[in-house]
Design an enzyme around this catalytic site. Structure first.
Site, PDB file in Angstrom:
ATOM      1  N   CYS A  69       0.725  -1.471   0.092  1.00  0.00           N
ATOM      2  CA  CYS A  69      -0.491  -0.220  -0.646  1.00  0.00           C
ATOM      3  C   CYS A  69       0.619   1.429   0.103  1.00  0.00           C
ATOM      4  O   CYS A  69       1.499   1.609   0.806  1.00  0.00           O
ATOM      5  CB  CYS A  69      -0.692  -0.013   0.727  1.00  0.00           C
ATOM      6  SG  CYS A  69      -1.875   1.595   1.115  1.00  0.00           S
ATOM      7  N   ASN A 175     -14.197   9.302  -1.412  1.00  0.00           N
ATOM      8  CA  ASN A 175     -14.787   8.123  -1.574  1.00  0.00           C
ATOM      9  C   ASN A 175     -14.361   7.275  -1.372  1.00  0.00           C
ATOM     10  O   ASN A 175     -13.163   7.462  -1.642  1.00  0.00           O
ATOM     11  CB  ASN A 175     -14.200   8.270  -3.329  1.00  0.00           C
ATOM     12  CG  ASN A 175     -14.313   9.134  -4.990  1.00  0.00           C
ATOM     13  OD1 ASN A 175     -14.870  10.038  -4.544  1.00  0.00           O
ATOM     14  ND2 ASN A 175     -13.217   9.497  -5.425  1.00  0.00           N
ATOM     15  N   HIS A 188      -8.341   7.764   2.825  1.00  0.00           N
ATOM     16  CA  HIS A 188      -7.834   8.663   2.789  1.00  0.00           C
ATOM     17  C   HIS A 188      -8.935   9.478   1.717  1.00  0.00           C
ATOM     18  O   HIS A 188     -10.003   8.745   1.092  1.00  0.00           O
ATOM     19  CB  HIS A 188      -6.726   8.359   1.399  1.00  0.00           C
ATOM     20  CG  HIS A 188      -7.426   7.718   0.117  1.00  0.00           C
ATOM     21  ND1 HIS A 188      -7.588   6.477  -0.168  1.00  0.00           N
ATOM     22  CD2 HIS A 188      -7.166   8.561  -1.487  1.00  0.00           C
ATOM     23  CE1 HIS A 188      -8.009   6.236  -1.539  1.00  0.00           C
ATOM     24  NE2 HIS A 188      -7.947   7.570  -2.100  1.00  0.00           N
TER      25      HIS A 188
HETATM   26 ZN   LIG Z   1      -2.353   1.381   3.808  1.00  0.00          ZN
END
Ligand SMILES: [Zn+2]
Length: 363
Positions: A69, A175, A188
């Site tokens: 990620c 979103n 986020h």
């Molecule tokens: Zn992450």
């Protein structure tokens, strides 16, 4: 507390910490080439709207596995992420694949030299806001104190981006959920700084201008007062903010959160307004998760509409528009012929019912 850093390819990265700490800025050790931005915008003469053409975005990261990620903190011995820190509270950085950027290439003012096809460099900026270092969290699960830090970051970025040359409107949004097309699971949001006034805001200003000319009054203020007086669609009524379902809601789940004071944007909110916003926004997201009974993640879009930077700032005010495409468990509302084709909305749920459901979801 705010600490500025620079990423390996020269992009800006800013840490916002919940409490004042001595943050040591670690270097971004990646060998990261600068992305060549090709964003332009083309003017649709038929509708009077700009369309950004950002072909370089096709190559962006899509749903990487959790251990890759790019928004998780960089862990020792692992491939570095976008954030060269072992932990963080809130972090904001420039998007590597932005739709709008300061170095958008210069283009001829017209496509093929034809005045029917104006085009311009897509100047502006796109930033990513990480709400937490916890990959599996959601905004609604954050502590009120963390939500408050996010608000601080939004306010800071709104002021900074509004000051950039060419920027006309700053739009923070989130979103949430695969159904919305989210390409990264990590909690986020984003902030777009546009070089034009967006269509919805332009319409709001036109409507508010006509209302002011006719009545001498503030349209958004009148709507807010009427909703509070009626109460039929009010979900939360605070000292500084009221949350209600708009009388003409277009989504199967939709709520607006509006400040009582006519502030143009996040940067103009005072301390008391920011404090209460943190509590009410968390409360609202909590209700969204319980909207269909059992706690479940509801895909949503949270858009923070702000007044344009240079024009009509006194005609509209900061407000949240939060909505979901989910019309029933397991069922999504698709924007089909009527909505996508001609922009004519059909909502299968009465706004008063949406408000009733949101009120019930809090108990
Ligand atoms: Zn992450």
């Amino acid at each position: 507390m705010r600490t500025r850093a620079e990423m390996a390819d020269g992009r800006e990265l800013i840490y916002f910490d919940d409490v004042t700490t001595d943050r040591t800025v670690l270097p971004d050790t990646r060998d990261l080439p600068r992305v060549r931005h090709g964003s332009t915008m083309r003017f649709d003469v038929l509708t009077g709207e700009w369309v950004a053409i950002a072909a370089h975005r096709q190559d962006r990261t899509y749903m990487p596995p959790a251990d890759h990620c790019p928004l998780c903190p960089t862990q020792p011995g692992r491939e570095p992420s976008e954030i060269p820190a072992e932990d963080y509270d809130v972090v904001v950085f420039e998007n590597r694949f932005p739709s709008f950027s300061a170095d958008a290439p210069v283009v001829a003012p017209e496509i093929d030299g034809n005045p029917l096809w104006p085009q311009r460099p897509a100047v502006g900026r796109c930033e990513v806001v990480c709400f937490t270092s916890d990959h599996t969290a959601s905004f609604g699960s954050l502590a009120v104190s963390r939500v408050r830090t996010v608000i601080e970051a939004w306010a800071d970025r709104t002021a900074a981006l509004s000051a950039l040359p060419g920027v006309e409107q700053v739009f923070p949004f989130e979103n949430r959920g695969r159904e919305i097309g989210v390409t990264l699971q990590h909690p986020h949001g984003q902030i777009y700084a546009y070089p034009f006034v967006t269509p919805r805001t332009a319409t709001l200003i036109t409507r508010a201008g006509a209302h002011r000319q006719r009545t001498g009054r503030d349209l958004m203020g009148d709507v807010l007062d009427a909703e509070r007086k009626s109460g039929a669609r009010v979900v939360l009524d605070g000292e500084h903010w009221t949350c209600f379902v708009p009388a003409a809601a277009r989504w199967p789940v939709e709520a607006h959160l509006v400040p009582h004071r006519a502030v143009p944007d996040m940067a103009a909110l005072d301390e008391a307004e920011r404090d209460e916003l943190a509590e009410l926004y968390k409360d609202l997201l909590h209700r969204l998760e319980r909207y269909f009974g059992e706690p479940a993640e509801l895909p949503y879009i949270a858009g923070w509409h702000q007044a344009p930077v240079h024009t009509g700032r006194d005609l509209t005010r900061l407000h949240l528009q939060l909505f979901s495409l989910r019309r029933a468990p397991g069922k999504l509302k698709y924007l089909a012929g009527s909505e996508s084709g001609v922009g004519a909305w059909v909502n299968d749920v009465a706004p008063e019912q949406i408000a009733e459901n949101l009120r019930a979801a809090g108990s």
